[in-house]
Design a protein around this motif. Structure first.
Motif, mmCIF file in Angstrom:
data_model
loop_
_atom_site.group_PDB
_atom_site.id
_atom_site.type_symbol
_atom_site.label_atom_id
_atom_site.label_comp_id
_atom_site.label_asym_id
_atom_site.label_seq_id
_atom_site.Cartn_x
_atom_site.Cartn_y
_atom_site.Cartn_z
ATOM 1 N N THR A 194 0.851 -1.185 0.000
ATOM 2 C CA THR A 194 0.000 0.000 0.000
ATOM 3 C C THR A 194 0.888 1.237 0.000
ATOM 4 O OG1 THR A 194 -0.110 0.270 2.400
ATOM 5 C CG2 THR A 194 -1.724 -1.231 1.388
ATOM 6 N N PRO A 195 0.352 2.392 -0.391
ATOM 7 C CA PRO A 195 1.156 3.623 -0.331
ATOM 8 C C PRO A 195 1.705 3.907 1.071
ATOM 9 C CG PRO A 195 -0.795 3.985 -1.671
ATOM 10 C CD PRO A 195 -0.946 2.627 -1.036
ATOM 11 N N ALA A 196 0.982 3.496 2.095
ATOM 12 C CA ALA A 196 1.449 3.725 3.471
ATOM 13 C C ALA A 196 2.718 2.939 3.795
ATOM 14 C CB ALA A 196 0.338 3.363 4.456
ATOM 15 N N ASP A 197 3.036 1.902 2.994
ATOM 16 C CA ASP A 197 4.240 1.102 3.220
ATOM 17 C C ASP A 197 5.515 1.788 2.725
ATOM 18 O OD1 ASP A 197 2.870 -1.167 4.280
ATOM 19 O OD2 ASP A 197 2.392 -1.818 2.230
ATOM 20 N N LEU A 198 5.377 2.772 1.842
ATOM 21 C CA LEU A 198 6.562 3.325 1.171
ATOM 22 C C LEU A 198 7.607 3.909 2.125
ATOM 23 C CD1 LEU A 198 4.967 4.793 -2.073
ATOM 24 C CD2 LEU A 198 6.230 2.651 -1.786
ATOM 25 N N PRO A 199 7.243 4.688 3.152
ATOM 26 C CA PRO A 199 8.300 5.182 4.048
ATOM 27 C C PRO A 199 9.082 4.051 4.737
ATOM 28 C CG PRO A 199 6.312 6.484 4.331
ATOM 29 C CD PRO A 199 5.942 5.303 3.462
ATOM 30 N N ALA A 200 8.379 3.031 5.226
ATOM 31 C CA ALA A 200 9.067 1.915 5.878
ATOM 32 C C ALA A 200 9.924 1.142 4.881
ATOM 33 C CB ALA A 200 8.055 0.979 6.542
ATOM 34 N N LEU A 201 9.443 1.005 3.646
ATOM 35 C CA LEU A 201 10.233 0.313 2.628
ATOM 36 C C LEU A 201 11.470 1.115 2.241
ATOM 37 C CD1 LEU A 201 7.365 -1.179 0.493
ATOM 38 C CD2 LEU A 201 9.153 -2.482 1.684
ATOM 39 N N ALA A 202 11.349 2.436 2.182
ATOM 40 C CA ALA A 202 12.529 3.270 1.888
ATOM 41 C C ALA A 202 13.558 3.122 3.003
ATOM 42 C CB ALA A 202 12.120 4.728 1.698
ATOM 43 N N ALA A 203 13.112 3.069 4.248
ATOM 44 C CA ALA A 203 14.034 2.853 5.366
ATOM 45 C C ALA A 203 14.665 1.452 5.283
ATOM 46 C CB ALA A 203 13.306 3.039 6.692
ATOM 47 N N ALA A 204 13.863 0.463 4.909
ATOM 48 C CA ALA A 204 14.380 -0.897 4.749
ATOM 49 C C ALA A 204 15.420 -0.934 3.630
ATOM 50 C CB ALA A 204 13.236 -1.866 4.448
ATOM 51 N N LEU A 205 15.136 -0.240 2.534
ATOM 52 C CA LEU A 205 16.083 -0.195 1.424
ATOM 53 C C LEU A 205 17.398 0.433 1.865
ATOM 54 C CD1 LEU A 205 16.473 -0.772 -1.638
ATOM 55 C CD2 LEU A 205 15.770 1.594 -2.033
ATOM 56 N N ARG A 206 17.336 1.471 2.693
ATOM 57 C CA ARG A 206 18.556 2.106 3.207
ATOM 58 C C ARG A 206 19.398 1.085 3.973
ATOM 59 N NH1 ARG A 206 22.263 5.823 2.358
ATOM 60 N NH2 ARG A 206 20.810 7.540 2.237
ATOM 61 N N ALA A 207 18.762 0.288 4.808
ATOM 62 C CA ALA A 207 19.490 -0.737 5.562
ATOM 63 C C ALA A 207 20.132 -1.755 4.629
ATOM 64 C CB ALA A 207 18.554 -1.425 6.558
ATOM 65 N N VAL A 208 19.403 -2.160 3.588
ATOM 66 C CA VAL A 208 19.942 -3.106 2.606
ATOM 67 C C VAL A 208 21.115 -2.474 1.862
ATOM 68 C CG1 VAL A 208 19.419 -4.375 0.480
ATOM 69 C CG2 VAL A 208 17.768 -4.352 2.358
ATOM 70 N N HIS A 209 20.960 -1.222 1.460
ATOM 71 C CA HIS A 209 22.025 -0.517 0.733
ATOM 72 C C HIS A 209 23.294 -0.445 1.590
ATOM 73 C CE1 HIS A 209 23.924 2.367 -1.953
ATOM 74 N NE2 HIS A 209 24.135 3.150 -0.906
ATOM 75 N N GLU A 210 23.138 -0.079 2.846
ATOM 76 C CA GLU A 210 24.308 0.066 3.718
ATOM 77 C C GLU A 210 24.969 -1.277 4.023
ATOM 78 O OE1 GLU A 210 22.848 2.331 7.063
ATOM 79 O OE2 GLU A 210 22.830 4.193 5.875
ATOM 80 N N ALA A 211 24.183 -2.335 4.135
ATOM 81 C CA ALA A 211 24.731 -3.650 4.478
ATOM 82 C C ALA A 211 25.243 -4.421 3.267
ATOM 83 C CB ALA A 211 23.678 -4.484 5.203
ATOM 84 N N GLN A 212 24.560 -4.261 2.106
ATOM 85 C CA GLN A 212 24.873 -5.129 0.971
ATOM 86 C C GLN A 212 25.081 -4.411 -0.350
ATOM 87 O OE1 GLN A 212 21.377 -7.183 1.829
ATOM 88 N NE2 GLN A 212 22.364 -8.628 3.203
ATOM 89 N N GLY A 213 24.925 -3.096 -0.358
ATOM 90 C CA GLY A 213 25.196 -2.359 -1.590
ATOM 91 C C GLY A 213 24.101 -2.422 -2.636
ATOM 92 N N TYR A 214 22.872 -2.769 -2.255
ATOM 93 C CA TYR A 214 21.750 -2.719 -3.197
ATOM 94 C C TYR A 214 20.804 -1.614 -2.766
ATOM 95 C CZ TYR A 214 17.477 -3.545 -5.723
ATOM 96 O OH TYR A 214 16.370 -3.371 -6.497
ATOM 97 N N PRO A 215 20.446 -0.763 -3.688
ATOM 98 C CA PRO A 215 20.968 -0.633 -5.043
ATOM 99 C C PRO A 215 22.388 -0.079 -5.023
ATOM 100 C CG PRO A 215 19.460 1.169 -4.579
ATOM 101 C CD PRO A 215 19.438 0.266 -3.380
ATOM 102 N N SER A 216 23.111 -0.312 -6.106
ATOM 103 C CA SER A 216 24.518 0.090 -6.140
ATOM 104 C C SER A 216 24.675 1.609 -6.063
ATOM 105 C CB SER A 216 25.223 -0.479 -7.368
ATOM 106 O OG SER A 216 24.558 -0.104 -8.546
#
Length: 169
Positions: free
Chosen positions: A13-35
Protein backbone atom coordinates in the motif's frame (compact mmCIF):
# COMPACT_ATOMS: atom_id res chain seq x y z
CA UNK A 1 14.12 -24.06 4.95
CA UNK A 2 10.48 -23.13 5.52
CA UNK A 3 9.46 -19.49 5.82
CA UNK A 4 9.11 -18.29 9.38
CA UNK A 5 5.56 -18.64 10.75
CA UNK A 6 5.89 -14.95 11.59
CA UNK A 7 6.15 -14.13 7.86
CA UNK A 8 3.26 -12.89 5.72
CA UNK A 9 3.06 -11.55 2.17
CA UNK A 10 0.41 -8.97 1.26
CA UNK A 11 -0.20 -6.34 -1.43
CA UNK A 12 1.85 -3.19 -0.91
CA UNK A 13 0.00 0.00 0.00
CA UNK A 14 1.16 3.62 -0.33
CA UNK A 15 1.45 3.72 3.47
CA UNK A 16 4.24 1.10 3.22
CA UNK A 17 6.56 3.33 1.17
CA UNK A 18 8.30 5.18 4.05
CA UNK A 19 9.07 1.92 5.88
CA UNK A 20 10.23 0.31 2.63
CA UNK A 21 12.53 3.27 1.89
CA UNK A 22 14.03 2.85 5.37
CA UNK A 23 14.38 -0.90 4.75
CA UNK A 24 16.08 -0.19 1.42
CA UNK A 25 18.56 2.11 3.21
CA UNK A 26 19.49 -0.74 5.56
CA UNK A 27 19.94 -3.11 2.61
CA UNK A 28 22.03 -0.52 0.73
CA UNK A 29 24.31 0.07 3.72
CA UNK A 30 24.73 -3.65 4.48
CA UNK A 31 24.87 -5.13 0.97
CA UNK A 32 25.20 -2.36 -1.59
CA UNK A 33 21.75 -2.72 -3.20
CA UNK A 34 20.97 -0.63 -5.04
CA UNK A 35 24.52 0.09 -6.14
CA UNK A 36 23.67 3.80 -6.44
CA UNK A 37 21.49 5.36 -3.77
CA UNK A 38 18.42 6.83 -5.51
CA UNK A 39 17.68 10.54 -5.37
CA UNK A 40 14.10 9.71 -4.35
CA UNK A 41 14.14 6.42 -2.43
CA UNK A 42 10.35 6.21 -2.11
CA UNK A 43 9.92 6.62 -5.88
CA UNK A 44 12.58 3.93 -6.44
CA UNK A 45 10.79 1.57 -4.06
CA UNK A 46 7.41 2.38 -5.64
CA UNK A 47 8.67 1.43 -9.11
CA UNK A 48 6.13 0.42 -11.75
CA UNK A 49 3.95 -2.64 -11.60
CA UNK A 50 2.18 -4.66 -8.95
CA UNK A 51 3.96 -4.94 -5.61
CA UNK A 52 3.81 -7.05 -2.48
CA UNK A 53 5.50 -6.64 0.88
CA UNK A 54 6.83 -9.19 3.29
CA UNK A 55 6.00 -8.63 6.92
CA UNK A 56 8.10 -10.36 9.54
CA UNK A 57 6.73 -10.22 13.07
CA UNK A 58 4.34 -7.53 11.82
CA UNK A 59 7.13 -5.25 10.53
CA UNK A 60 7.84 -4.42 6.88
CA UNK A 61 10.76 -6.63 5.93
CA UNK A 62 10.98 -6.34 2.13
CA UNK A 63 9.13 -6.25 -1.15
CA UNK A 64 8.91 -7.45 -4.73
CA UNK A 65 7.40 -5.87 -7.85
CA UNK A 66 6.14 -7.55 -11.02
CA UNK A 67 6.31 -5.24 -14.01
CA UNK A 68 5.15 -5.97 -17.57
CA UNK A 69 7.78 -5.98 -20.30
CA UNK A 70 6.16 -6.17 -23.74
CA UNK A 71 9.55 -6.56 -25.42
CA UNK A 72 12.89 -7.57 -23.96
CA UNK A 73 15.09 -4.60 -23.08
CA UNK A 74 17.60 -3.97 -25.90
CA UNK A 75 20.43 -4.87 -23.53
CA UNK A 76 18.92 -8.36 -23.13
CA UNK A 77 19.23 -9.21 -26.84
CA UNK A 78 20.14 -12.85 -27.09
CA UNK A 79 19.69 -13.50 -23.36
CA UNK A 80 15.91 -13.75 -23.11
CA UNK A 81 15.42 -17.09 -24.83
CA UNK A 82 12.14 -18.24 -23.28
CA UNK A 83 8.86 -17.34 -24.96
CA UNK A 84 6.76 -14.47 -23.60
CA UNK A 85 4.68 -12.87 -22.39
CA UNK A 86 6.97 -11.85 -19.55
CA UNK A 87 6.66 -10.07 -16.24
CA UNK A 88 9.87 -8.74 -14.74
CA UNK A 89 10.67 -9.26 -11.07
CA UNK A 90 12.05 -5.96 -9.78
CA UNK A 91 12.97 -4.27 -6.52
CA UNK A 92 13.23 -7.55 -4.61
CA UNK A 93 14.93 -6.87 -1.29
CA UNK A 94 14.70 -7.97 2.32
CA UNK A 95 16.08 -6.14 5.35
CA UNK A 96 19.22 -7.57 6.93
CA UNK A 97 17.32 -8.26 10.19
CA UNK A 98 14.76 -10.42 8.33
CA UNK A 99 17.24 -12.32 6.19
CA UNK A 100 17.43 -16.02 6.84
CA UNK A 101 13.71 -16.14 7.66
CA UNK A 102 12.55 -17.16 4.16
CA UNK A 103 11.24 -13.72 3.20
CA UNK A 104 13.20 -13.34 -0.05
CA UNK A 105 12.31 -16.87 -1.11
CA UNK A 106 8.64 -16.30 -0.28
CA UNK A 107 8.53 -13.00 -2.19
CA UNK A 108 10.26 -14.57 -5.20
CA UNK A 109 7.89 -17.56 -5.21
CA UNK A 110 4.88 -15.26 -4.82
CA UNK A 111 5.98 -13.16 -7.80
CA UNK A 112 6.56 -16.26 -9.95
CA UNK A 113 3.14 -17.65 -8.97
CA UNK A 114 1.44 -14.34 -9.77
CA UNK A 115 3.14 -14.25 -13.18
CA UNK A 116 1.98 -17.81 -13.93
CA UNK A 117 -1.58 -16.93 -12.91
CA UNK A 118 -1.41 -14.01 -15.34
CA UNK A 119 -0.29 -16.36 -18.14
CA UNK A 120 3.24 -14.94 -18.18
CA UNK A 121 6.76 -16.04 -17.30
CA UNK A 122 8.61 -14.25 -14.52
CA UNK A 123 12.07 -13.06 -15.55
CA UNK A 124 14.65 -10.92 -13.82
CA UNK A 125 18.10 -9.43 -14.11
CA UNK A 126 20.69 -9.36 -11.35
CA UNK A 127 24.09 -7.72 -11.13
CA UNK A 128 26.73 -10.42 -11.53
CA UNK A 129 28.34 -9.13 -8.30
CA UNK A 130 25.22 -9.90 -6.22
CA UNK A 131 26.33 -13.31 -4.97
CA UNK A 132 23.57 -13.78 -2.33
CA UNK A 133 20.82 -13.00 -4.84
CA UNK A 134 22.37 -15.27 -7.47
CA UNK A 135 22.62 -18.07 -4.90
CA UNK A 136 18.90 -17.62 -4.10
CA UNK A 137 17.84 -17.78 -7.77
CA UNK A 138 20.02 -20.83 -8.42
CA UNK A 139 18.81 -22.58 -5.24
CA UNK A 140 15.17 -21.91 -6.14
CA UNK A 141 15.57 -23.47 -9.60
CA UNK A 142 15.44 -20.32 -11.70
CA UNK A 143 16.92 -20.85 -15.16
CA UNK A 144 19.99 -18.76 -15.96
CA UNK A 145 19.42 -17.65 -19.55
CA UNK A 146 22.56 -15.63 -20.19
CA UNK A 147 24.33 -12.37 -19.55
CA UNK A 148 23.56 -8.85 -20.70
CA UNK A 149 24.59 -5.27 -20.08
CA UNK A 150 22.79 -3.54 -17.26
CA UNK A 151 20.57 -0.56 -18.01
CA UNK A 152 22.30 1.66 -15.43
CA UNK A 153 25.75 2.94 -14.56
CA UNK A 154 27.63 2.14 -11.39
CA UNK A 155 29.17 4.91 -9.26
CA UNK A 156 32.45 4.59 -11.20
CA UNK A 157 30.63 5.10 -14.53
CA UNK A 158 30.84 1.49 -15.67
CA UNK A 159 27.82 -0.45 -16.90
CA UNK A 160 27.45 -3.69 -14.95
CA UNK A 161 27.06 -7.11 -16.43
CA UNK A 162 23.79 -8.73 -15.39
CA UNK A 163 22.60 -12.30 -15.39
CA UNK A 164 19.14 -12.86 -16.86
CA UNK A 165 16.98 -15.52 -15.21
CA UNK A 166 13.55 -17.03 -15.85
CA UNK A 167 11.30 -18.68 -13.28
CA UNK A 168 10.93 -22.42 -13.48
CA UNK A 169 8.32 -23.41 -16.07
Amino acid sequence: MSPSPMLTIRPRTPADLPALAAALRAVHEAQGYPSLWPEDPQAFVAGHGTAWVALHAGQVAGQVILSPIPDPPPTWTGALTVPGPWLEVKRLFVTPRAQGQGAARALLAHAADQARQAGARAVLQVNERSAPAIALYDREGWQRLGTARGSWQEADGTVPTVLVYAAPA
